[in-house]
Design a protein around this motif. Structure first.
Motif, PDB file in Angstrom:
ATOM      1  N   VAL A   6      39.518  50.254  42.733  1.00  0.00           N
ATOM      2  CA  VAL A   6      39.841  48.984  43.381  1.00  0.00           C
ATOM      3  C   VAL A   6      40.763  48.095  42.561  1.00  0.00           C
ATOM      4  O   VAL A   6      41.260  47.099  43.053  1.00  0.00           O
ATOM      5  CB  VAL A   6      38.565  48.202  43.771  1.00  0.00           C
ATOM      6  CG1 VAL A   6      37.741  48.976  44.760  1.00  0.00           C
ATOM      7  CG2 VAL A   6      37.749  47.840  42.554  1.00  0.00           C
ATOM      8  N   LYS A   8      41.926  46.015  38.769  1.00  0.00           N
ATOM      9  CA  LYS A   8      41.477  44.818  38.054  1.00  0.00           C
ATOM     10  C   LYS A   8      42.514  43.736  38.309  1.00  0.00           C
ATOM     11  O   LYS A   8      43.557  43.704  37.647  1.00  0.00           O
ATOM     12  CB  LYS A   8      41.320  45.107  36.570  1.00  0.00           C
ATOM     13  CG  LYS A   8      40.199  46.072  36.271  1.00  0.00           C
ATOM     14  CD  LYS A   8      40.035  46.269  34.780  1.00  0.00           C
ATOM     15  CE  LYS A   8      38.872  47.219  34.546  1.00  0.00           C
ATOM     16  NZ  LYS A   8      38.593  47.427  33.132  1.00  0.00           N
ATOM     17  N   ASN A  14      42.191  39.026  44.439  1.00  0.00           N
ATOM     18  CA  ASN A  14      41.076  39.660  45.141  1.00  0.00           C
ATOM     19  C   ASN A  14      40.749  38.941  46.439  1.00  0.00           C
ATOM     20  O   ASN A  14      40.458  39.585  47.450  1.00  0.00           O
ATOM     21  CB  ASN A  14      39.848  39.737  44.230  1.00  0.00           C
ATOM     22  CG  ASN A  14      39.990  40.800  43.182  1.00  0.00           C
ATOM     23  OD1 ASN A  14      40.185  41.965  43.499  1.00  0.00           O
ATOM     24  ND2 ASN A  14      39.927  40.412  41.920  1.00  0.00           N
ATOM     25  N   ARG A 126      38.119  43.430  44.571  1.00  0.00           N
ATOM     26  CA  ARG A 126      36.733  43.369  44.115  1.00  0.00           C
ATOM     27  C   ARG A 126      35.768  42.793  45.143  1.00  0.00           C
ATOM     28  O   ARG A 126      34.562  42.937  44.989  1.00  0.00           O
ATOM     29  CB  ARG A 126      36.643  42.549  42.832  1.00  0.00           C
ATOM     30  CG  ARG A 126      37.260  43.270  41.663  1.00  0.00           C
ATOM     31  CD  ARG A 126      37.034  42.520  40.391  1.00  0.00           C
ATOM     32  NE  ARG A 126      37.574  43.303  39.284  1.00  0.00           N
ATOM     33  CZ  ARG A 126      37.323  43.071  38.037  1.00  0.00           C
ATOM     34  NH1 ARG A 126      36.543  42.071  37.693  1.00  0.00           N
ATOM     35  NH2 ARG A 126      37.853  43.825  37.104  1.00  0.00           N
ATOM     36  N   TYR A 131      34.091  48.225  45.705  1.00  0.00           N
ATOM     37  CA  TYR A 131      33.931  47.741  44.331  1.00  0.00           C
ATOM     38  C   TYR A 131      32.469  47.830  43.897  1.00  0.00           C
ATOM     39  O   TYR A 131      32.171  48.252  42.783  1.00  0.00           O
ATOM     40  CB  TYR A 131      34.432  46.299  44.193  1.00  0.00           C
ATOM     41  CG  TYR A 131      34.171  45.736  42.822  1.00  0.00           C
ATOM     42  CD1 TYR A 131      34.931  46.152  41.730  1.00  0.00           C
ATOM     43  CD2 TYR A 131      33.155  44.818  42.608  1.00  0.00           C
ATOM     44  CE1 TYR A 131      34.696  45.661  40.472  1.00  0.00           C
ATOM     45  CE2 TYR A 131      32.910  44.319  41.333  1.00  0.00           C
ATOM     46  CZ  TYR A 131      33.678  44.743  40.275  1.00  0.00           C
ATOM     47  OH  TYR A 131      33.425  44.271  39.020  1.00  0.00           O
ATOM     48  N   ARG A 135      31.897  50.233  40.709  1.00  0.00           N
ATOM     49  CA  ARG A 135      31.991  49.493  39.437  1.00  0.00           C
ATOM     50  C   ARG A 135      31.218  50.218  38.353  1.00  0.00           C
ATOM     51  O   ARG A 135      30.229  50.916  38.613  1.00  0.00           O
ATOM     52  CB  ARG A 135      31.511  48.059  39.604  1.00  0.00           C
ATOM     53  CG  ARG A 135      30.035  47.948  39.871  1.00  0.00           C
ATOM     54  CD  ARG A 135      29.645  46.521  40.047  1.00  0.00           C
ATOM     55  NE  ARG A 135      28.267  46.496  40.553  1.00  0.00           N
ATOM     56  CZ  ARG A 135      27.654  45.429  40.907  1.00  0.00           C
ATOM     57  NH1 ARG A 135      28.255  44.276  40.830  1.00  0.00           N
ATOM     58  NH2 ARG A 135      26.423  45.479  41.348  1.00  0.00           N
TER      59      ARG A 135
END
Length: 136
Positions: A6, A8, A14, A126, A131, A135
């Motif tokens: 996804v 950073k 986001n 995110r 996510y 994660r």
């Protein structure tokens, strides 16, 4: 798995991805729900057959993309996988169904297609179920 990565990104980015997913997926549902009602009604299916698959199969594929996949995009669940049928659906709409029409008829399909391509490149962000699942 890289396909479900996804990214950073900063918080604002986001939220931008979330808004694009929510709007592009949610507005696509307004096109898909009438097709779903057509599919489940007892009336004979009257739907275009742009690829020569049969009107019934074409309608099923359109409903799959415009309802099921759009819902997954809204949630951010299996986003990139869900985008593939939506992108194909928009390519067919723009370049096959509306091939002979003027730009005004193609404009909305192109807009959806560009949003879906952007999400395919960026990922869901995110604020997504992807996510939460991926994660580390």
């Amino acid at each position: 798995m890289k396909f479900f990565y996804v990214g950073k990104y900063p918080t604002k980015v986001n939220w931008t991805f979330f808004i694009i997913r929510f709007c592009a997926g949610g507005l696509m549902l307004t096109h898909g729900m009438p097709k779903l009602m057509n599919l489940i009604s007892s009336d004979p299916i009257q739907f275009g057959d742009p690829l020569g698959l049969s009107p019934e199969l074409s309608l099923i594929l359109a409903v799959l993309a415009e309802v099921v996949c759009a819902f997954f995009v809204i949630l951010g669940l299996w986003t990139r996988a869900a985008l593939i049928p939506l992108i194909i659906n928009m390519v067919v709409a723009v370049f096959v169904v509306h091939a002979e029409h003027d730009f005004g008829k193609k404009e909305l399909g192109i807009f959806y297609l560009m949003n879906y391509l952007a999400l395919m490149i960026s990922g869901p962000g995110r604020i997504s179920i992807d996510y939460l699942i991926n994660r580390k």
